[in-house]
Scaffold this motif. Structure first.
Motif, short mmCIF file in Angstrom:
data_model
loop_
_atom_site.label_atom_id
_atom_site.label_comp_id
_atom_site.label_asym_id
_atom_site.label_seq_id
_atom_site.Cartn_x
_atom_site.Cartn_y
_atom_site.Cartn_z
N VAL A 21 -26.89 9.59 12.66
CA VAL A 21 -27.65 10.23 13.74
C VAL A 21 -28.62 9.15 14.26
N ASN A 22 -28.38 8.74 15.51
CA ASN A 22 -29.19 7.70 16.11
C ASN A 22 -29.29 6.46 15.20
N GLY A 23 -28.25 6.14 14.64
CA GLY A 23 -28.19 4.93 13.81
C GLY A 23 -28.63 5.14 12.39
N ALA A 24 -29.17 6.30 12.10
CA ALA A 24 -29.59 6.56 10.72
C ALA A 24 -28.62 7.54 10.07
N SER A 70 -30.32 11.14 5.45
CA SER A 70 -31.75 10.88 5.45
C SER A 70 -32.49 12.01 6.12
N PHE A 71 -31.82 12.82 6.86
CA PHE A 71 -32.47 13.96 7.54
C PHE A 71 -32.26 15.26 6.78
N LEU A 72 -30.99 15.52 6.37
CA LEU A 72 -30.67 16.83 5.79
C LEU A 72 -29.95 16.67 4.46
N SER A 73 -30.08 17.72 3.65
CA SER A 73 -29.25 17.77 2.41
C SER A 73 -28.79 19.22 2.20
N VAL A 74 -27.70 19.40 1.47
CA VAL A 74 -27.17 20.76 1.21
C VAL A 74 -27.08 20.99 -0.31
N ASN A 75 -27.48 22.18 -0.67
CA ASN A 75 -27.31 22.53 -2.08
C ASN A 75 -25.84 22.85 -2.31
N GLY A 76 -25.16 22.02 -3.17
CA GLY A 76 -23.71 22.17 -3.39
C GLY A 76 -23.32 23.55 -3.87
#
Ligand SMILES: *[C@@H]1O[C@H](CO)[C@@H](O)[C@H](O)[C@H]1NC(C)=O
Ligand SMILES: *[C@@H]1O[C@H](CO)[C@@H](O)[C@H](O)[C@H]1NC(C)=O
Length: 539
Positions: free
Chosen positions: A510-513, A517-523
């Protein structure tokens, strides 16, 4: 004396000779023949047969003693007897002939004496004159032999040996010499001969000799006629009946009416059912012919299953017959008479099968669980059916219910394969209750059923599916890092691990990142968290 005897002998011969010419001596009275001689003492003797008719001429005594006929009348001639004996003859005063005055029966006068002599006298008067003379009475065959009894009875056992002898009564006869009994005859018969024995005194008697063994069962009594014959001309005879009762000996064993008694009887016939009546007969008499029955050697089971009435020969059931145990039963039976003579026979019972056994279903192998991706036609089990009955009663048909993706395929004798007929889907139906029904062809038919529980094993054949195609979430700026933004959810119908859903984010920039680094999901839970504050993210 010697001369006297000698003369008598000559007379005998002559009289016999004369009788030969005129057989029926006693029948005629006029024609006869008398022998006369002077004895040693000068007496005149007349020999003539007994039983001559009154008035028959014996001889001319006047001539014989040398008297003139006229002297008879003048001398008042008459016949006198010595002592008070009877006067047997008279004199004809005109001719000088001696004539028979009384019946002369030799047997009555002299009995069995060899010679029968009557002394008589001829008496004349003016002057007194006396001439002795002798009447010598000859025997004629005027008596028949006779037996003391009219019936001779013997009891002879049938076991008596050949050659056994039985004394018979002597026949008696009043006549003497050849006119007495000379022989015996027995009418011809199958068993006895006659043996004639001559005793020292010349008399004869008979013996019955067993020549062929008796058999009471063929002939219970034997009647014979014994005839005694004298030597007269013509001969006379007398008879006696011989009656023989044949006594029984135990010479016959019982005989069964059949060598084998064959019967058929349905299995499970009730106790007390009459199986068969055996029968034997013994032709002996009384105790010797009384028959009783018993079994020969029986197995322990048969002893419990059958009874035999010793007197009536009835064989009955005392237990149940089982065709499946024994389809044919052999019973040795014995018939015994009162003395223990025995014979055997056999009773053969064909046991008739009844449809008394239901089929038995056995699962020989079962491959469960069945993977749900098993191809149609996969064998999942082997079934065996058995029926102990025979023939149609033991013919079995097997089936399973409709509407299941399985069928039974007949294999080698009494074996069936249980195979799949379509695709399985564990997620639709995970187990089946299969009912196998086996029915035999008896009448009425018997059947049995067996349930088999089949389970279907999971295969990971379903991907997880999100509840929604897109999830849209709004995040306020300056949110706290780590706060949850939204949650996603997906389901998978497979079993356990194969149906357990694990969430993860696809890697993207996302925009080079990197997105992470922005989101995570609980598996595990599918809850999505923000890693930084005030970030706009378009997922
Ligand atoms: C199969 O049968 C058993 C007992 O007979 C029963 O408990 C079970 O529910 C049945 N299952 C099906 C799928 O019919
Ligand atoms: C999941 O599926 C695989 C084959 O795809 C199978 O071998 C396995 O046994 C399954 N797991 C369970 C718990 O059923």
């Amino acid at each position: 004396m010697l001369i006297d005897v000698f003369l008598d002998l000559i007379f005998d011969q002559l009289v016999k000779h004369y009788k030969g010419f005129f057989p029926a001596v006693e029948m005629f009275g006029l024609l006869f023949f008398v022998l006369m001689a002077h004895t040693a003492y000068g007496d005149v003797s007349y020999s003539f047969p007994e039983e001559m008719k009154r008035g028959s001429v014996i001889g001319n005594i006047a001539k014989d003693v040398g008297l003139d006929v006229n002297r008879l009348s003048s001398g008042n001639a008459r016949i006198d007897t010595e002592g008070n004996r009877k006067r047997y003859c008279d004199i004809n005063l005109n001719t000088g002939e001696l004539i028979v005055a009384e019946r002369i029966d030799r047997e009555g006068l002299c009995g069995k004496k060899a010679s029968c002599v009557i002394k008589q006298e001829l008496v004349l008067e003016n002057p007194l004159e006396l001439h002795r003379f002798i009447l010598n009475i000859e025997d004629i065959n005027d008596n028949s032999p006779s037996f003391k009894q009219t019936l001779i009875h013997f009891e002879i056992r049938e076991s008596t040996d050949k050659g056994s002898r039985y004394l018979l009564d002597e026949a008696h006869e009043a006549d003497i010499g050849m006119n007495s009994v000379q022989s015996y005859k027995l009418d011809s018969n199958a068993h006895f001969l006659l043996n004639v024995v001559t005793r020292e005194n010349g008399r004869k008697y008979g013996e019955l000799v067993l020549d062929k063994e008796l058999d009471r069962e063929k002939q219970k009594e034997v009647t014979l006629i014994l005839t005694a014959v004298d030597g007269g001309t013509p001969p006379r005879s007398g008879t006696v009946a011989i009656y023989i009762t044949v006594l029984d000996a135990n010479d016959n064993a019982p005989v069964f009416s059949q060598a084998v008694y064959k019967v058929s009887l349905p299995e499970n016939s009730p106790v007390d059912t009459l199986v068969v009546t055996v029968s034997a007969s013994d032709i002996d008499e009384g105790h010797n012919g009384e028959v009783t029955y018993e079994f020969g050697h029986l197995s322990e089971t048969h002893q419990k299953t059958f009874s035999l009435d010793a007197l009536s020969g009835e064989i009955k059931l005392t237990g149940l017959l089982d065709y499946e145990e024994e389809s044919s039963v052999e019973l040795p039976v014995q018939a015994k008479d009162g003395q223990g003579l025995a014979r055997y026979s056999t009773v053969v019972i064909e046991v008739v099968d009844l449809n008394d056994n239901a089929p038995i279903i056995m699962v020989k192998s079962l491959k469960i669980p069945i993977p749900e991706n098993a191809l149609p036609g996969t064998e999942v089990g082997i079934i065996n059916v058995q029926d102990r009955d025979s023939e149609n009663n033991g013919q079995v048909r097997c089936s399973i219910q409709q509407n299941v993706p399985f069928k039974l395929v007949p294999s080698i004798k009494n074996y069936y394969s249980l195979v799949t007929t379509g695709e399985l889907d564990r997620e639709l139906l995970s187990d089946y209750n299969i009912t196998i029904t086996a029915t035999d062809e008896g009448s009425p038919p018997l059947s049995s059923t067996k349930n088999i529980h089949l389970t279907v094993a999971d295969v990971n054949d379903n991907p997880p599916v999100f509840q929604e195609q897109n999830y849209r979430a709004h995040v306020q700026e300056n949110n706290k890092p780590g706060s949850s933004i939204c949650s996603v959810s997906a389901t998978d119908p497979d079993w356990r691990q194969n149906g357990t859903v694990v969430y993860s984010l696809l890697s993207s920039d996302v925009n080079g990142a990197p997105m992470s680094s922005f989101l995570s999901v609980n598996g595990d839970t599918g809850v999505i968290h923000a890693n930084q504050s005030s970030v706009f993210v378009s997922l």
